[in-house]
Design a protein around this motif. Structure first.
Motif, PDB file in Angstrom:
ATOM      1  N   LEU A   1       0.835  -1.202   0.000  1.00 35.76           N
ATOM      2  CA  LEU A   1       0.000   0.000   0.000  1.00 35.76           C
ATOM      3  C   LEU A   1       0.871   1.254   0.000  1.00 35.76           C
ATOM      4  CD1 LEU A   1      -2.719   1.481   0.267  1.00 35.76           C
ATOM      5  CD2 LEU A   1      -2.534   1.177   2.749  1.00 35.76           C
ATOM      6  N   GLY A   2       1.875   1.268   0.863  1.00 39.86           N
ATOM      7  CA  GLY A   2       2.762   2.421   0.942  1.00 39.86           C
ATOM      8  C   GLY A   2       3.551   2.634  -0.331  1.00 39.86           C
ATOM      9  N   ALA A   3       4.042   1.545  -0.920  1.00 45.92           N
ATOM     10  CA  ALA A   3       4.801   1.656  -2.166  1.00 45.92           C
ATOM     11  C   ALA A   3       3.925   2.216  -3.283  1.00 45.92           C
ATOM     12  CB  ALA A   3       5.364   0.297  -2.551  1.00 45.92           C
ATOM     13  N   ALA A   4       2.680   1.741  -3.371  1.00 49.16           N
ATOM     14  CA  ALA A   4       1.762   2.235  -4.395  1.00 49.16           C
ATOM     15  C   ALA A   4       1.477   3.720  -4.196  1.00 49.16           C
ATOM     16  CB  ALA A   4       0.464   1.432  -4.362  1.00 49.16           C
ATOM     17  N   ARG A   5       1.282   4.121  -2.953  1.00 51.27           N
ATOM     18  CA  ARG A   5       1.006   5.535  -2.679  1.00 51.27           C
ATOM     19  C   ARG A   5       2.198   6.413  -3.054  1.00 51.27           C
ATOM     20  NH1 ARG A   5      -3.110   7.800  -0.387  1.00 51.27           N
ATOM     21  NH2 ARG A   5      -3.901   5.846   0.443  1.00 51.27           N
ATOM     22  N   MET A   6       3.419   5.909  -2.833  1.00 48.91           N
ATOM     23  CA  MET A   6       4.601   6.676  -3.228  1.00 48.91           C
ATOM     24  C   MET A   6       4.634   6.907  -4.732  1.00 48.91           C
ATOM     25  SD  MET A   6       7.723   5.243  -0.849  1.00 48.91           S
ATOM     26  CE  MET A   6       8.898   6.390  -1.587  1.00 48.91           C
ATOM     27  N   VAL A   7       4.293   5.878  -5.518  1.00 51.36           N
ATOM     28  CA  VAL A   7       4.264   6.031  -6.971  1.00 51.36           C
ATOM     29  C   VAL A   7       3.231   7.081  -7.377  1.00 51.36           C
ATOM     30  CG1 VAL A   7       3.737   4.874  -9.158  1.00 51.36           C
ATOM     31  CG2 VAL A   7       5.096   3.699  -7.418  1.00 51.36           C
ATOM     32  N   LEU A   8       2.033   7.000  -6.782  1.00 51.78           N
ATOM     33  CA  LEU A   8       0.953   7.902  -7.154  1.00 51.78           C
ATOM     34  C   LEU A   8       1.211   9.338  -6.715  1.00 51.78           C
ATOM     35  CD1 LEU A   8      -2.120   5.637  -6.310  1.00 51.78           C
ATOM     36  CD2 LEU A   8      -1.274   6.226  -8.587  1.00 51.78           C
ATOM     37  N   GLU A   9       1.759   9.513  -5.525  1.00 55.05           N
ATOM     38  CA  GLU A   9       1.882  10.861  -4.963  1.00 55.05           C
ATOM     39  C   GLU A   9       3.166  11.569  -5.373  1.00 55.05           C
ATOM     40  OE1 GLU A   9       1.018  10.993  -0.805  1.00 55.05           O
ATOM     41  OE2 GLU A   9      -0.984  10.122  -1.063  1.00 55.05           O
ATOM     42  N   THR A  10       4.230  10.818  -5.656  1.00 55.11           N
ATOM     43  CA  THR A  10       5.466  11.478  -6.082  1.00 55.11           C
ATOM     44  C   THR A  10       5.509  11.695  -7.587  1.00 55.11           C
ATOM     45  OG1 THR A  10       6.741   9.432  -6.432  1.00 55.11           O
ATOM     46  CG2 THR A  10       6.722  10.374  -4.191  1.00 55.11           C
ATOM     47  N   GLY A  11       4.799  10.861  -8.337  1.00 60.60           N
ATOM     48  CA  GLY A  11       4.842  10.957  -9.790  1.00 60.60           C
ATOM     49  C   GLY A  11       6.145  10.463 -10.387  1.00 60.60           C
ATOM     50  N   GLU A  12       6.984   9.856  -9.580  1.00 58.03           N
ATOM     51  CA  GLU A  12       8.267   9.368 -10.073  1.00 58.03           C
ATOM     52  C   GLU A  12       8.125   7.957 -10.648  1.00 58.03           C
ATOM     53  OE1 GLU A  12      11.897  10.265  -7.966  1.00 58.03           O
ATOM     54  OE2 GLU A  12      10.750  11.286  -6.397  1.00 58.03           O
ATOM     55  N   HIS A  13       9.057   7.617 -11.535  1.00 56.12           N
ATOM     56  CA  HIS A  13       9.031   6.291 -12.153  1.00 56.12           C
ATOM     57  C   HIS A  13       9.299   5.234 -11.076  1.00 56.12           C
ATOM     58  CE1 HIS A  13      10.185   2.872 -14.643  1.00 56.12           C
ATOM     59  NE2 HIS A  13       9.614   3.503 -15.653  1.00 56.12           N
ATOM     60  N   PRO A  14       8.569   4.112 -11.127  1.00 59.49           N
ATOM     61  CA  PRO A  14       8.793   3.062 -10.134  1.00 59.49           C
ATOM     62  C   PRO A  14      10.245   2.611 -10.064  1.00 59.49           C
ATOM     63  CG  PRO A  14       6.815   2.599 -11.396  1.00 59.49           C
ATOM     64  CD  PRO A  14       7.458   3.782 -12.044  1.00 59.49           C
ATOM     65  N   GLY A  15      10.921   2.587 -11.221  1.00 60.10           N
ATOM     66  CA  GLY A  15      12.327   2.185 -11.226  1.00 60.10           C
ATOM     67  C   GLY A  15      13.198   3.132 -10.429  1.00 60.10           C
ATOM     68  N   THR A  16      12.903   4.429 -10.497  1.00 58.45           N
ATOM     69  CA  THR A  16      13.660   5.413  -9.722  1.00 58.45           C
ATOM     70  C   THR A  16      13.464   5.202  -8.231  1.00 58.45           C
ATOM     71  OG1 THR A  16      13.472   7.039 -11.505  1.00 58.45           O
ATOM     72  CG2 THR A  16      13.977   7.891  -9.309  1.00 58.45           C
ATOM     73  N   LEU A  17      12.224   4.972  -7.832  1.00 56.76           N
ATOM     74  CA  LEU A  17      11.932   4.733  -6.422  1.00 56.76           C
ATOM     75  C   LEU A  17      12.589   3.431  -5.953  1.00 56.76           C
ATOM     76  CD1 LEU A  17       8.175   5.779  -6.421  1.00 56.76           C
ATOM     77  CD2 LEU A  17      10.097   7.077  -5.500  1.00 56.76           C
ATOM     78  N   LYS A  18      12.570   2.429  -6.811  1.00 59.01           N
ATOM     79  CA  LYS A  18      13.221   1.149  -6.471  1.00 59.01           C
ATOM     80  C   LYS A  18      14.709   1.351  -6.225  1.00 59.01           C
ATOM     81  CE  LYS A  18      14.711  -1.177  -9.706  1.00 59.01           C
ATOM     82  NZ  LYS A  18      15.997  -1.199 -10.464  1.00 59.01           N
ATOM     83  N   ASP A  19      15.350   2.131  -7.078  1.00 59.67           N
ATOM     84  CA  ASP A  19      16.783   2.368  -6.931  1.00 59.67           C
ATOM     85  C   ASP A  19      17.122   3.085  -5.630  1.00 59.67           C
ATOM     86  OD1 ASP A  19      17.213   1.137  -9.344  1.00 59.67           O
ATOM     87  OD2 ASP A  19      17.487   2.991 -10.494  1.00 59.67           O
ATOM     88  N   ARG A  20      16.206   3.905  -5.158  1.00 53.78           N
ATOM     89  CA  ARG A  20      16.462   4.622  -3.907  1.00 53.78           C
ATOM     90  C   ARG A  20      16.475   3.678  -2.702  1.00 53.78           C
ATOM     91  NH1 ARG A  20      12.691  10.059  -4.320  1.00 53.78           N
ATOM     92  NH2 ARG A  20      13.787  11.015  -6.095  1.00 53.78           N
ATOM     93  N   VAL A  21      15.703   2.603  -2.799  1.00 50.32           N
ATOM     94  CA  VAL A  21      15.642   1.644  -1.695  1.00 50.32           C
ATOM     95  C   VAL A  21      16.836   0.690  -1.735  1.00 50.32           C
ATOM     96  CG1 VAL A  21      14.229  -0.143  -0.586  1.00 50.32           C
ATOM     97  CG2 VAL A  21      13.121   1.798  -1.712  1.00 50.32           C
ATOM     98  N   ALA A  22      17.361   0.450  -2.933  1.00 51.71           N
ATOM     99  CA  ALA A  22      18.413  -0.556  -3.108  1.00 51.71           C
ATOM    100  C   ALA A  22      19.794   0.058  -2.912  1.00 51.71           C
ATOM    101  CB  ALA A  22      18.298  -1.187  -4.489  1.00 51.71           C
ATOM    102  N   SER A  23      20.317  -0.023  -1.689  1.00 56.12           N
ATOM    103  CA  SER A  23      21.657   0.493  -1.387  1.00 56.12           C
ATOM    104  C   SER A  23      22.725  -0.437  -1.972  1.00 56.12           C
ATOM    105  CB  SER A  23      21.857   0.594   0.123  1.00 56.12           C
ATOM    106  OG  SER A  23      20.856   1.418   0.709  1.00 56.12           O
ATOM    107  N   PRO A  24      23.889   0.103  -2.352  1.00 56.28           N
ATOM    108  CA  PRO A  24      24.967  -0.736  -2.884  1.00 56.28           C
ATOM    109  C   PRO A  24      25.362  -1.844  -1.913  1.00 56.28           C
ATOM    110  CG  PRO A  24      25.437   1.583  -3.265  1.00 56.28           C
ATOM    111  CD  PRO A  24      24.231   1.535  -2.368  1.00 56.28           C
TER     112      PRO A  24
END
Length: 272
Positions: free
Chosen positions: A213-236
């Motif tokens: 639910l939270g991930a979906a809301r982030m996509v809808l409310e930020t307007g950012e591409h899901p791939g961009t949001l995914k990359d932010r969560v994935a630390s090296p």
């Protein structure tokens, strides 16, 4: 009270869950008065429930409701739609008909009703039951601006709305129509993973559901591409990229794409 479509009378042919969700959404949004709603069904228990819960008019004769309504919502299963239209077609001239019968084209309906009938096809999905629905609308011939506003208002009472060309409605069905089931599988699988790693079942299900639910809301409310949001969560070198690698090895993306494709193709088959 702000009126839906200037206070037009709305007849729901069928009193199933989606009709109930739409009526509840309209009334909760104060977009319609209960006295402007009539719903029909063959199940007397179901009609009694709708009458007691919402205070709307109810009945078992579809033609009476359709003749009374200025807007007629076809909320019946596709396999009985032909019989319903045969019953109510003589009184539909000049009315707006909104169909939520899955897989049934505007042309199919138009061939069975008077030429003066205006038709909108809608594809809502199950989360409309909790007012988080996603509905796609497409217009038939002769749809007026007021018709479009009314249809959008009806479905915006239970979620979000997009308008599309009818040629992509099968794709809509494969994605947002069937998509909640894919999400439920993902929630269940994530929760199973949590249980496997030692979490109590109730805690794992809450973590999984709220995370999606939270991930979906982030996509809808930020307007950012899901791939961009995914990359932010994935630390090296971190935990998330390790998990993502396992998903890629398992073909998770390909499976989801194939699921949408299979459901869309099946929608097209059912529509024929």
């Amino acid at each position: 009270m702000s009126s839906l479509g200037g206070g037009k009378r709305i007849a729901f042919i069928g009193a199933g869950q989606m009709a109930e969700a739409l009526i509840e959404g309209m009334l909760a949004a104060r977009a319609c008065d209960p006295g402007h709603v009539w719903t029909t069904d063959l199940n007397a228990v179901r009609l009694d429930h709708m009458k007691r819960r919402f205070g709307v008019q109810v009945g078992s004769i579809n033609r009476d409701a359709a003749q009374w309504g200025e807007v007629v919502v076809l909320a019946v299963k596709p396999q009985v739609l032909a019989d319903v239209l045969e019953e109510i077609a003589p009184v539909l001239a000049g009315r707006l008909v909104v169909s939520i019968a899955a897989g049934v084209s505007v042309r199919w309906i138009a061939d069975r009703v008077p030429r003066q009938t205006r038709i909108i096809r809608a594809m809502p999905n199950a989360p409309a039951l909790v007012r988080e629905g996603m509905t796609a609308l497409c217009w038939g011939a002769g749809i007026e601006e007021e018709d479009g506003r009314l249809a959008r208002a009806l479905f915006e009472a239970v979620g979000r709305v997009v308008t599309v060309e009818e040629r992509v409605m099968d794709a809509v069905t494969g994605l947002s129509g069937s998509g909640p089931a894919y999400a439920f599988v993902a929630i269940e699988a994530l929760a199973d993973g949590g249980v496997k790693m030692g979490l109590p079942r109730a805690v794992a299900e809450l973590l999984a559901a709220q995370t999606l639910l939270g991930a979906a809301r982030m996509v809808l409310e930020t307007g950012e591409h899901p791939g961009t949001l995914k990359d932010r969560v994935a630390s090296p070198g971190g935990t998330t990229i390790a998990g993502l690698h396992r998903l890629e090895r398992g073909g998770a993306r390909a499976c989801l794409i194939a699921a949408v494709e299979a459901a869309a193709r099946r929608s097209g088959e059912l529509g024929r």
